[in-house]
Design an enzyme around this catalytic site. Structure first.
Site, mmCIF file in Angstrom:
data_model
loop_
_atom_site.group_PDB
_atom_site.id
_atom_site.type_symbol
_atom_site.label_atom_id
_atom_site.label_comp_id
_atom_site.label_asym_id
_atom_site.label_seq_id
_atom_site.Cartn_x
_atom_site.Cartn_y
_atom_site.Cartn_z
ATOM 1 N N HIS A 64 5.605 19.261 65.407
ATOM 2 C CA HIS A 64 6.571 19.863 64.476
ATOM 3 C C HIS A 64 7.650 18.807 64.224
ATOM 4 O O HIS A 64 8.479 18.571 65.095
ATOM 5 C CB HIS A 64 7.212 21.117 65.083
ATOM 6 C CG HIS A 64 6.230 22.174 65.482
ATOM 7 N ND1 HIS A 64 5.954 23.263 64.691
ATOM 8 C CD2 HIS A 64 5.468 22.308 66.597
ATOM 9 C CE1 HIS A 64 5.044 24.034 65.299
ATOM 10 N NE2 HIS A 64 4.740 23.471 66.460
ATOM 11 N N ARG A 66 9.779 18.884 61.615
ATOM 12 C CA ARG A 66 10.973 19.578 61.108
ATOM 13 C C ARG A 66 11.384 19.241 59.674
ATOM 14 O O ARG A 66 12.465 19.640 59.259
ATOM 15 C CB ARG A 66 12.172 19.314 62.030
ATOM 16 C CG ARG A 66 11.957 19.637 63.499
ATOM 17 C CD ARG A 66 11.610 21.071 63.708
ATOM 18 N NE ARG A 66 11.636 21.497 65.101
ATOM 19 C CZ ARG A 66 11.023 22.576 65.565
ATOM 20 N NH1 ARG A 66 10.323 23.340 64.755
ATOM 21 N NH2 ARG A 66 11.118 22.905 66.830
ATOM 22 N N ASN A 96 5.405 25.375 59.826
ATOM 23 C CA ASN A 96 6.594 26.242 59.911
ATOM 24 C C ASN A 96 7.887 25.447 59.726
ATOM 25 O O ASN A 96 8.782 25.449 60.557
ATOM 26 C CB ASN A 96 6.610 27.056 61.211
ATOM 27 C CG ASN A 96 6.484 26.199 62.453
ATOM 28 O OD1 ASN A 96 5.917 25.110 62.407
ATOM 29 N ND2 ASN A 96 7.003 26.669 63.563
ATOM 30 N N HIS A 180 -2.004 30.009 67.209
ATOM 31 C CA HIS A 180 -1.052 30.231 68.299
ATOM 32 C C HIS A 180 -1.275 31.672 68.743
ATOM 33 O O HIS A 180 -1.056 32.596 67.963
ATOM 34 C CB HIS A 180 0.370 30.019 67.784
ATOM 35 C CG HIS A 180 1.436 30.320 68.794
ATOM 36 N ND1 HIS A 180 2.537 29.502 68.968
ATOM 37 C CD2 HIS A 180 1.603 31.346 69.672
ATOM 38 C CE1 HIS A 180 3.322 30.018 69.911
ATOM 39 N NE2 HIS A 180 2.772 31.142 70.350
ATOM 40 N N HIS A 238 -2.600 25.186 72.562
ATOM 41 C CA HIS A 238 -1.725 25.226 73.755
ATOM 42 C C HIS A 238 -2.035 26.368 74.735
ATOM 43 O O HIS A 238 -1.208 27.255 74.943
ATOM 44 C CB HIS A 238 -0.243 25.216 73.375
ATOM 45 C CG HIS A 238 0.201 26.107 72.262
ATOM 46 N ND1 HIS A 238 -0.183 27.409 72.131
ATOM 47 C CD2 HIS A 238 1.036 25.867 71.213
ATOM 48 C CE1 HIS A 238 0.382 27.935 71.063
ATOM 49 N NE2 HIS A 238 1.119 27.015 70.483
ATOM 50 N N ASN A 285 7.056 28.100 73.806
ATOM 51 C CA ASN A 285 6.130 29.204 73.540
ATOM 52 C C ASN A 285 4.760 28.604 73.244
ATOM 53 O O ASN A 285 4.668 27.795 72.343
ATOM 54 C CB ASN A 285 6.570 30.023 72.323
ATOM 55 C CG ASN A 285 7.927 30.670 72.513
ATOM 56 O OD1 ASN A 285 8.412 30.825 73.625
ATOM 57 N ND2 ASN A 285 8.553 31.045 71.409
ATOM 58 N N ASP A 312 2.437 19.417 71.030
ATOM 59 C CA ASP A 312 3.274 20.479 70.457
ATOM 60 C C ASP A 312 4.741 20.034 70.410
ATOM 61 O O ASP A 312 5.659 20.820 70.665
ATOM 62 C CB ASP A 312 3.121 21.792 71.234
ATOM 63 C CG ASP A 312 3.718 22.999 70.495
ATOM 64 O OD1 ASP A 312 3.986 22.873 69.285
ATOM 65 O OD2 ASP A 312 3.926 24.049 71.124
ATOM 66 N N HIS A 316 14.600 20.435 69.285
ATOM 67 C CA HIS A 316 15.804 21.182 68.918
ATOM 68 C C HIS A 316 17.000 20.389 69.432
ATOM 69 O O HIS A 316 16.851 19.581 70.354
ATOM 70 C CB HIS A 316 15.817 22.573 69.563
ATOM 71 C CG HIS A 316 14.673 23.443 69.147
ATOM 72 N ND1 HIS A 316 14.614 24.079 67.929
ATOM 73 C CD2 HIS A 316 13.528 23.786 69.800
ATOM 74 C CE1 HIS A 316 13.483 24.764 67.839
ATOM 75 N NE2 HIS A 316 12.807 24.604 68.953
ATOM 76 N N GLY A 331 10.723 25.150 72.491
ATOM 77 C CA GLY A 331 10.161 23.885 72.027
ATOM 78 C C GLY A 331 10.957 22.715 72.561
ATOM 79 O O GLY A 331 12.141 22.852 72.904
#
Length: 447
Positions: A64, A66, A96, A180, A238, A285, A312, A316, A331
């Protein structure tokens, strides 16, 4: 004149063997592999890899980065640089973002950003929702890595929770469907119970109890049952529990498997015993679970019930992570440290270098039909990583390349060091420095 690089005296890891030899790179391609190669041209760049492994660049099937929309945490440029420092030469990024990658138009916008800014090779997954089947059917499987479905909670409207829709998607596409798996109803009920007891400031140790083994197993077993019913090509992301590993088989070669599984580095490294020290920095997660789960994940990986190792990577900011439990996002950043963490597991006797390369490099290429990458082979793209297995270094704020500026591995000393990363034949990273070379290209797929 063609650009040539000669890597000498390497321990070349490929297809279950370690062979000492030399590798000649010409332009983007591995031109020759032999026990000894000499080149007459004065222009050839020679790299002595004495004592080091040369492995294919890792292909990370789940990151991810972002961008667009969440770029205060990370972006494709910053995280692809960190990936090169971590020996990851190709990545597949998730849908996402904001806006989400749930239309072909938004997907192409992401490809355009990566074409301008990515230092590593790239592809993206297309996101499924409860109401975008028409868009899913427009996606060209030859140019896109696959389809991603969140069958557990996610941001925005990306939770796909309508059983009829899930079945329709499974029945309608030949693409690899990556999922997921966490059961939303189970998680909600568990969360409500602990919120009643603690309010929003739930102890972080409760995370693997809220996002429980049961929540994972209910969801993954349903997805697998549906894949068997519809004939869909399913890849379960995952895995975090030992119980789920029993749902997968090792009886079929990977290229023929219809149902495959991935494990991430953090679920192989951490356990619930680490929450006391690491807190929300290891809040993921699915949750990091027990040491027994971790042992069973390793066992399933080595027995080939689990096919792929990924990161994964999901950064953040520290400010976001320091919120109370219900507000702290899940995450963490991983691409820079995943491969050296796996080599640390090798030093601990948990996995051979050959097996590590199979799971992190060869198998993602097989699973997603990535064209001419994931191996050290003549005629393949020269995505190569030189790893010195005896060159210790410690992770600290000064050598972290993630935009978010922190790592769950801070303070860790790793025995192995990535000294060189080549992308499409160009040296793109060398000894803690990302070079001013944007060699990344869009991945293509043999489908």
């Amino acid at each position: 004149m063609n650009r040539q690089t000669l890597i000498k005296n390497a321990k070349i890891v490929n297809e279950g063997k370690v062979v000492e030899g030399d590798i000649l790179i010409e332009d983007k391609i591995i031109k020759q592999i032999d026990s000894s190669i000499s080149v007459k041209s004065a222009d050839v760049i020679v790299v002595d890899a004495e004592g080091s492994f040369v492995i294919p660049g890792m292909i990370d099937d789940q990151v991810h980065f972002r961008e667009p929309g969440l770029t205060h945490k990370a972006n494709i440029e910053t995280e692809s640089k960190a990936a090169l420092a971590g020996g990851i030469t190709s990545f597949i990024e998730m849908p996402n973002t904001n806006p989400q990658t749930t239309t072909v138009e938004k997907l192409e916008e992401k490809f355009a950003i990566a074409a301008e800014t990515s230092h590593a090779n790239y592809s993206f997954m297309f996101g499924g929702t409860n109401d975008n089947l028409d868009e899913i059917l427009k996606v060209d499987p030859k140019t896109v890595a696959g389809l991603k479905l969140f069958l557990g909670s996610s941001t925005g409207n990306m939770l796909v929770d309508d059983p009829k829709v899930i079945e329709k998607i499974f029945s309608s596409t030949d693409m690899v469907i990556s999922v997921h798996c966490e059961d939303e109803a189970t998680i909600k009920a568990n969360l409500a119970k602990y919120k009643e007891e603690y309010g929003d400031d739930i102890p972080i140790e409760k995370h693997p109890i809220i996002r429980s083994e049961e929540a994972c197993y209910i969801s993954s077993s349903k997805a697998i049952e549906l894949a068997k019913k519809t004939g869909a090509r399913l890849h379960v992301f995952h895995l975090s529990t030992g119980k789920e590993t029993n749902l997968f088989s090792n009886k079929t070669p990977l290229k023929d498997k219809k149902i495959t599984a991935e494990v991430c580095v953090h679920h192989l490294w951490f356990s619930d015993e680490d929450y006391a020290k690491k807190g929300s920095h290891i809040k993921w997660n699915p949750a990091v679970k027990t040491a027994q789960d971790r042992n069973q994940l390793w066992k399933a990986l080595l027995e080939d019930k689990i096919d792929v190792i990924a990161t994964d990577h999901a950064p953040h900011t520290l400010e976001e992570k320091s919120n109370v439990y219900t507000k702290a996002p899940s995450g963490g950043p991983l691409v820079q440290h995943a491969l050296v963490a796996l080599f640390e597991a090798h030093h601990q006797g948990k996995i051979s270098v050959e097996k590590l390369v199979e799971k992190a490099c060869h198998n993602p290429a097989i699973l997603f039909n990535v064209e001419k990458r994931g191996y050290v082979k003549e005629g393949y793209y020269a995505d190569l990583v030189i790893v010195d297995p005896q060159n210790p270094w410690t992770v600290n704020k000064n050598n972290i390349l993630y935009k978010c500026g922190w790592s769950p591995f801070e303070g860790n000393t790793f025995k192995s060091r990535i000294t060189h990363t080549f992308v499409n034949g160009k040296l793109a990273y060398h000894n803690f420095k990302v070079l001013d070379v944007k060699a990344g290209e869009r991945l293509t797929f043999n489908r």
